[in-house]
Motif scaffolding. Structure first.
Motif, mmCIF file in Angstrom:
data_model
loop_
_atom_site.group_PDB
_atom_site.id
_atom_site.type_symbol
_atom_site.label_atom_id
_atom_site.label_comp_id
_atom_site.label_asym_id
_atom_site.label_seq_id
_atom_site.Cartn_x
_atom_site.Cartn_y
_atom_site.Cartn_z
ATOM 1 N N UNK A 194 -30.952 23.390 -21.826
ATOM 2 C CA UNK A 194 -30.645 23.423 -23.259
ATOM 3 C C UNK A 194 -31.689 24.285 -23.976
ATOM 4 N N UNK A 195 -31.280 25.317 -24.698
ATOM 5 C CA UNK A 195 -32.254 26.258 -25.272
ATOM 6 C C UNK A 195 -33.310 25.612 -26.157
ATOM 7 N N UNK A 196 -32.921 24.596 -26.943
ATOM 8 C CA UNK A 196 -33.888 23.995 -27.862
ATOM 9 C C UNK A 196 -34.972 23.229 -27.113
ATOM 10 N N UNK A 197 -34.694 22.824 -25.865
ATOM 11 C CA UNK A 197 -35.740 22.148 -25.077
ATOM 12 C C UNK A 197 -36.673 23.135 -24.385
ATOM 13 N N UNK A 198 -36.237 24.373 -24.211
ATOM 14 C CA UNK A 198 -37.000 25.318 -23.396
ATOM 15 C C UNK A 198 -38.080 26.065 -24.173
ATOM 16 N N UNK A 199 -37.771 26.499 -25.374
ATOM 17 C CA UNK A 199 -38.768 27.244 -26.141
ATOM 18 C C UNK A 199 -40.004 26.398 -26.445
ATOM 19 N N UNK A 200 -39.849 25.111 -26.811
ATOM 20 C CA UNK A 200 -41.052 24.286 -26.998
ATOM 21 C C UNK A 200 -41.902 24.144 -25.744
ATOM 22 N N UNK A 201 -41.298 24.237 -24.567
ATOM 23 C CA UNK A 201 -42.086 24.197 -23.330
ATOM 24 C C UNK A 201 -42.957 25.437 -23.206
#
Length: 455
Positions: free
Chosen positions: A319-326
């Protein structure tokens, strides 16, 4: 597009928030009759703030996950930025953020882990690990350990050794989980003494492999989390890996809690130079700001699926919104040098916690690594019997650790208590003054445990 403001309307009082929550929600891992959740209205840095404005030092980083502390502005902005760019796309497609994070993981993961499956929690990542292990080996059984927790979904619960498994024991035929003794040199479950034992707990695990027909994998928390922050002796994990290699069994490292700098290395296995076949992680990868889990495998494991069906997936994978914060979290950890900081701050905290043992007869052992510590309470130092038992926890009886933790909350420190110990794992940005304050409060509140021992 005009700005839209979304907020609760009308605003609720703190009491209304608590009452509605109690009436309409389930409190996890507890009897519901006495649930009285604290309303948290804000949080920043190493502190959480309740609805009345009182501040509490977050001594366990909530559930050992808010490693960057609360409201890191870079990570917060990354969530908003990805939502503006692309809030969702199905996992059959790909995105730039997915490619960037995958490449970044190669730099921080233990060497050899080169293929990634993204989930939305640690338990989901473990479910993926079990499927991958079974499919790639053609074998079905997985060995776990009794002092362990691997998640709340059905297979992960089946692999969990702690008593949370008991009420929901998976009954589906073929779950195939077996349990080995944990490594616990303070109170060895097979009654050996380190180092004369020669790491007998690992030998016992090999005995299990030799007497089962089709063991696909062994799963361990390299440093056990909720069940006591059990730090293995230096020989344990290398020996376990050698045993797994000798018997063609995969080693799965569950680093949901111990990863992301918590032990003073990027991952706990790094402390012993161990390279597992599969590594599962979550929590600290985004400092828990958004739910993300990762199941990482070696190229050898991944190669099986070049010509065999990868029989797993879900709507929110990658899910894109979970990846950028990582990505933002990893960059912030590097910028702030938090892995090394966790190690040095742990060297400061450890002696302070160990000094408490000399003053409190209720303390059996203090153990830890980096900023990951446990203070274990016992009835006496001879039997090492815990102040409370697993069965008492499952029966909903009052526990001494809960009374101590409640007193610490009154004094301004929030800590995770579990059966007969405290998990001390503050955000990695914690300052020495915060640790001094926390130890001072723990020192004062432990009088409750000392009285229970004396009584």
């Amino acid at each position: 597009m005009s700005e839209i403001s979304v907020s609760p309307n009308p605003a609720l009082s703190t009491q209304e928030v608590v009452d509605l929550t109690r009436r309409l929600n389930y409190g996890t891992w507890r009897y519901q009759r006495d649930w009285n959740p604290l309303h948290i209205a804000d949080a920043e840095g190493c502190y959480i703030i309740d609805g009345n404005g009182k501040r509490y030092l977050d001594l366990s980083a909530q559930l050992m996950c808010v490693n960057l502390g609360h409201k890191n502005p870079v990570v917060v902005e990354s969530i908003a930025e990805q939502a503006r760019r692309l809030p969702y796309i199905a996992p059959g497609h790909t995105t730039e953020v997915r490619a960037q994070l995958s490449r970044m993981l190669l730099d921080v993961m233990p060497e050899g882990l080169t293929k990634f499956f993204f989930a939305t929690s640690g338990t989901e990542a473990n479910e993926a690990a079990f499927k991958i292990a079974r499919l790639s080996t053609g074998k079905s059984k997985i060995i776990s350990r009794y002092r362990s927790y691997h998640g709340a979904t059905m297979a992960s619960m089946g692999a969990t050794g702690d008593p949370r498994r008991w009420p929901a024991e998976p009954s589906v035929k073929g779950q195939g989980f077996l349990f080995a003794p944990e490594v616990n040199c303070y109170k060895c479950p097979i009654k050996h003494t380190y180092p004369q034992c020669g790491i007998a707990c690992a030998d016992y695990l090999e005995h299990m492999i030799e007497n089962e027909s089709d063991v696909a994998a062994v799963i361990v928390e390299p440093v056990v989390g909720t069940n006591g922050v059990l730090v293995p002796p230096a020989e344990y994990l290398p020996k376990l890996l050698e045993i797994c290699r000798r018997h063609n069994v995969l080693l799965i490292a569950d680093e949901v809690m111990s990863g992301w700098g918590r032990t003073g290395s990027w991952f706990a296995v790094d402390n012993w130079g161990v390279k597992p076949d599969i590594l599962v992680t979550a929590k600290g990868i985004t400092s828990a700001y958004v739910p993300l889990g990762v199941c990482a495998t070696t190229a050898k494991v991944a190669a099986h699926f070049d010509d065999h069906l990868f029989a797993h997936g879900h709507t929110y994978e990658a899910h894109p919104i979970t990846l950028y914060p990582a990505i933002a979290t990893i960059q912030e950890m590097q910028r702030l040098d938090l892995v090394n900081r966790a190690r040095s701050m742990g060297e400061y905290l450890g002696p302070k916690l160990r000094a408490l043992k000399d003053r409190h007869p209720s303390i059996g052992e203090v153990r830890g690594l980096g900023l990951f510590w446990a203070v274990e309470l016992v009835k006496d130092h001879v039997s090492k019997a815990p102040l409370n038992t697993r069965q008492e926890k499952m029966d909903g009886k009052p526990l001494v650790v809960d009374r101590v933790a409640a007193d610490m909350m009154k004094r301004g420190v929030s800590v995770v208590a579990w059966i007969s110990h405290f998990v001390i794992a503050p955000p990695l940005i914690v300052e020495k003054a915060d640790l001094d304050f926390a130890v001072e409060v723990l020192d004062a509140s432990l009088s409750i445990a000392d009285e229970a021992v004396a009584g």
